[in-house]
Design a protein around this motif. Structure first.
Motif, PDB file in Angstrom:
ATOM      1  N   SER A  24       1.065  -1.274   0.059  1.00 15.56           N
ATOM      2  CA  SER A  24      -0.378  -0.069  -0.248  1.00 15.56           C
ATOM      3  C   SER A  24       0.740   0.932  -0.150  1.00 15.56           C
ATOM      4  O   SER A  24       0.362   2.150  -0.447  1.00 15.56           O
ATOM      5  CB  SER A  24      -1.240  -0.103   1.422  1.00 15.56           C
ATOM      6  OG  SER A  24       0.001  -0.412   1.608  1.00 15.56           O
ATOM      7  N   VAL A  25       1.744   1.395   0.323  1.00 13.99           N
ATOM      8  CA  VAL A  25       2.989   2.555   0.497  1.00 13.99           C
ATOM      9  C   VAL A  25       3.283   3.123  -0.162  1.00 13.99           C
ATOM     10  O   VAL A  25       3.613   3.654  -1.210  1.00 13.99           O
ATOM     11  CB  VAL A  25       3.764   2.343   1.175  1.00 13.99           C
ATOM     12  CG1 VAL A  25       4.744   3.674   1.644  1.00 13.99           C
ATOM     13  CG2 VAL A  25       3.967   1.896   2.672  1.00 13.99           C
ATOM     14  N   MET A  33       2.609   6.211  -5.218  1.00  8.48           N
ATOM     15  CA  MET A  33       2.555   6.419  -7.350  1.00  8.48           C
ATOM     16  C   MET A  33       1.303   6.974  -7.395  1.00  8.48           C
ATOM     17  O   MET A  33       1.099   7.916  -8.625  1.00  8.48           O
ATOM     18  CB  MET A  33       2.060   5.034  -7.776  1.00  8.48           C
ATOM     19  CG  MET A  33       1.819   4.950  -9.060  1.00  8.48           C
ATOM     20  SD  MET A  33       3.099   5.825 -10.332  1.00  8.48           S
ATOM     21  CE  MET A  33       4.316   3.767  -9.985  1.00  8.48           C
ATOM     22  N   LEU A  34       0.063   6.519  -6.597  1.00  7.63           N
ATOM     23  CA  LEU A  34      -1.000   7.691  -6.747  1.00  7.63           C
ATOM     24  C   LEU A  34      -0.298   9.107  -6.906  1.00  7.63           C
ATOM     25  O   LEU A  34      -0.672  10.610  -7.232  1.00  7.63           O
ATOM     26  CB  LEU A  34      -1.715   7.324  -5.916  1.00  7.63           C
ATOM     27  CG  LEU A  34      -2.707   6.299  -5.933  1.00  7.63           C
ATOM     28  CD1 LEU A  34      -3.732   5.880  -4.855  1.00  7.63           C
ATOM     29  CD2 LEU A  34      -3.417   6.387  -7.517  1.00  7.63           C
ATOM     30  N   GLU A  35       0.557   9.876  -5.243  1.00  7.17           N
ATOM     31  CA  GLU A  35       1.247  10.668  -5.550  1.00  7.17           C
ATOM     32  C   GLU A  35       1.034  11.378  -6.704  1.00  7.17           C
ATOM     33  O   GLU A  35       1.369  12.336  -6.927  1.00  7.17           O
ATOM     34  CB  GLU A  35       1.628  10.987  -4.228  1.00  7.17           C
ATOM     35  CG  GLU A  35       0.435  10.365  -3.004  1.00  7.17           C
ATOM     36  CD  GLU A  35       1.278  10.776  -1.825  1.00  7.17           C
ATOM     37  OE1 GLU A  35       2.711  11.223  -1.613  1.00  7.17           O
ATOM     38  OE2 GLU A  35       1.331  10.539  -0.527  1.00  7.17           O
ATOM     39  N   ARG A  48       0.861  14.242  -9.159  1.00  8.44           N
ATOM     40  CA  ARG A  48       1.487  15.765  -9.312  1.00  8.44           C
ATOM     41  C   ARG A  48       1.654  15.758 -11.000  1.00  8.44           C
ATOM     42  O   ARG A  48       1.734  16.902 -11.572  1.00  8.44           O
ATOM     43  CB  ARG A  48       2.758  15.596  -8.627  1.00  8.44           C
ATOM     44  CG  ARG A  48       2.892  15.639  -6.948  1.00  8.44           C
ATOM     45  CD  ARG A  48       4.279  15.786  -6.346  1.00  8.44           C
ATOM     46  NE  ARG A  48       5.090  14.411  -6.752  1.00  8.44           N
ATOM     47  CZ  ARG A  48       5.130  13.664  -5.809  1.00  8.44           C
ATOM     48  NH1 ARG A  48       4.541  13.726  -5.476  1.00  8.44           N
ATOM     49  NH2 ARG A  48       5.666  12.015  -6.606  1.00  8.44           N
ATOM     50  N   GLN A  49       1.714  14.625 -11.457  1.00  8.28           N
ATOM     51  CA  GLN A  49       1.834  15.059 -12.969  1.00  8.28           C
ATOM     52  C   GLN A  49       0.711  15.110 -14.011  1.00  8.28           C
ATOM     53  O   GLN A  49       0.942  15.938 -14.906  1.00  8.28           O
ATOM     54  CB  GLN A  49       1.771  13.511 -13.316  1.00  8.28           C
ATOM     55  CG  GLN A  49       3.460  12.606 -13.469  1.00  8.28           C
ATOM     56  CD  GLN A  49       4.031  11.286 -14.368  1.00  8.28           C
ATOM     57  OE1 GLN A  49       3.234  11.263 -14.951  1.00  8.28           O
ATOM     58  NE2 GLN A  49       4.974  10.824 -13.126  1.00  8.28           N
TER      59      GLN A  49
END
Length: 389
Positions: A358-359, A364-366, A370-371
């Protein structure tokens, strides 16, 4: 029979258990189960199979499983429990049981494989479904109409529509074919093409699917009478959804007013959703009352109404709906998604951090967020988020 003193045999017991309507099946079935134990016919495999099936249909999977593991099992026994798990939404358990069946060298039949493919469809377990497809080919089992249709549906539901279409085209005999797979993937033209083929073949449909094009969908709804099919609440909900989403919520409301049967929560919910999409707040307020009256436990209705108020800045009304939801004890069901990686299906709930990776996933989601921001995308903030504990 019991009143006049006649003894019941296995055939009469199986008939009674199988014919029980679901509304009273559990109560009657438990009474018959006690009788079976008393007259010592609990070693009859067919009788016990019917009990496993009965408890499974009633959703009492614990009792069905307990009987299953205490009896001598044949293919029908395995089918009964696999089917019960599949239809109760426990697809992972159904597939695990199917794997266990093969490990114990019990030969599956067509009914087993139909249930297994249905479980794969429910869980979008494409790799598992492909493996079962290959297994059927390797053992040389004939693809009857039920099994081939299950494969068509499984591939369509899991994504590879080209494989689904290949199997469909290769079927020497077809029954009433569901075009659901094409509809959910937006392949409306293909869905309509298959429906046209079905009509040209002289086959009578049992349901007219809602494909997503307003003219075609309306025409198909009107043609139901040609097949002597009486529209059900599901058909009306589809038409209301079709009209509403295409920007015609007032036409959808007019259709509801002419329905020969009382609309249910599904019909009102479809119109309420259209009001939310097209910012028809005034109509949404009017529709909210019958929607909540017909389906007061549906969390989606409260959330749609609250978000609709939030979208136009009517925060007090939005908060009032949230308080009503909480007061009535209606909880927001957590959203979930599933993804198959290798041979394992990973299921995630909203805000779930229990996965061992999960970390890394949240990192990756963050990074993706940002992208997106760098590319000029922004999170839509028109709706308030409804959190109800």
């Amino acid at each position: 029979m019991q009143f006049v003193g006649s003894e019941s045999d296995s055939n009469s017991l199986i008939t009674v258990i199988s014919s029980c309507p679901q509304s009273v099946a559990l109560l009657v079935g438990q009474s018959i189960h006690c009788h079976i134990i008393k007259v010592v016919v609990d070693e009859d495999v067919s009788v016990m199979n019917s009990l496993v099936g009965m408890y499974g249909r009633c959703g009492n999977l614990d009792l069905a499983q307990r009987i299953f593991y205490r009896m001598h099992r044949d293919t029908v026994t395995w089918n009964s429990l696999i089917s019960a798990y599949t239809h109760s939404g426990h697809s992972s358990e159904a597939l695990s049981l199917f794997d266990q069946m093969l490990l114990e060298d019990v030969e599956p039949n067509s009914a087993t494989l139909v249930s297994a493919h249905s479980a794969c469809s429910n869980q979008a377990a494409l790799n598992h479904g492909k493996w079962i497809h290959n297994y059927v080919t390797e053992i040389g089992m004939e693809f009857d109409v039920s099994l081939a249709t299950a494969l068509v549906y499984m591939y369509a539901k899991c994504g590879p529509l080209e494989i689904s279409r290949e199997i469909f085209n290769a079927m020497p005999k077809r029954d009433v074919i569901s075009v659901f797979g094409y509809g959910i993937h937006g392949n409306v033209r293909d869905a309509l093409e298959i429906f046209q083929q079905m009509e040209n073949s002289g086959m009578k449909p049992n349901e007219v699917p809602h494909a997503g094009l307003i003219v075609e969908g309306t025409n198909m709804f009107g043609r139901m009478i040609d097949y002597s099919i009486t529209p059900t609440l599901k058909h009306y909900a589809c038409m209301v959804d079709l009209l509403g989403r295409s920007g015609n919520p007032h036409k959808a409301e007019a259709m509801i007013s002419t329905m020969p049967i009382a609309p249910d929560g599904g019909v009102w919910g479809a119109l309420l959703s259209a009001c939310s999409i097209h910012d028809e707040v005034e109509m949404g307020e009017r529709i909210a009352k019958p929607a909540l009256e017909t389906d007061p436990e549906n969390d989606g209705h409260y959330i749609l109404i609250s978000n609709m108020y939030s979208s136009v800045g009517r925060w007090e009304e939005a908060e009032r709906v949230r308080r009503m939801m909480k007061r009535r004890g209606v909880r927001k069901r957590a959203g979930w998604s599933a993804i198959e990686v290798g041979e394992e299906v990973h299921v995630f709930m909203v805000g779930d951090r229990s996965h061992p990776l999960s970390v890394e996933m949240y990192e990756m989601l963050e990074a993706l967020s940002r992208q997106m921001e760098e590319l000029g995308y922004a999170i839509e903030s028109g709706f308030g988020v409804c959190h109800v504990e």
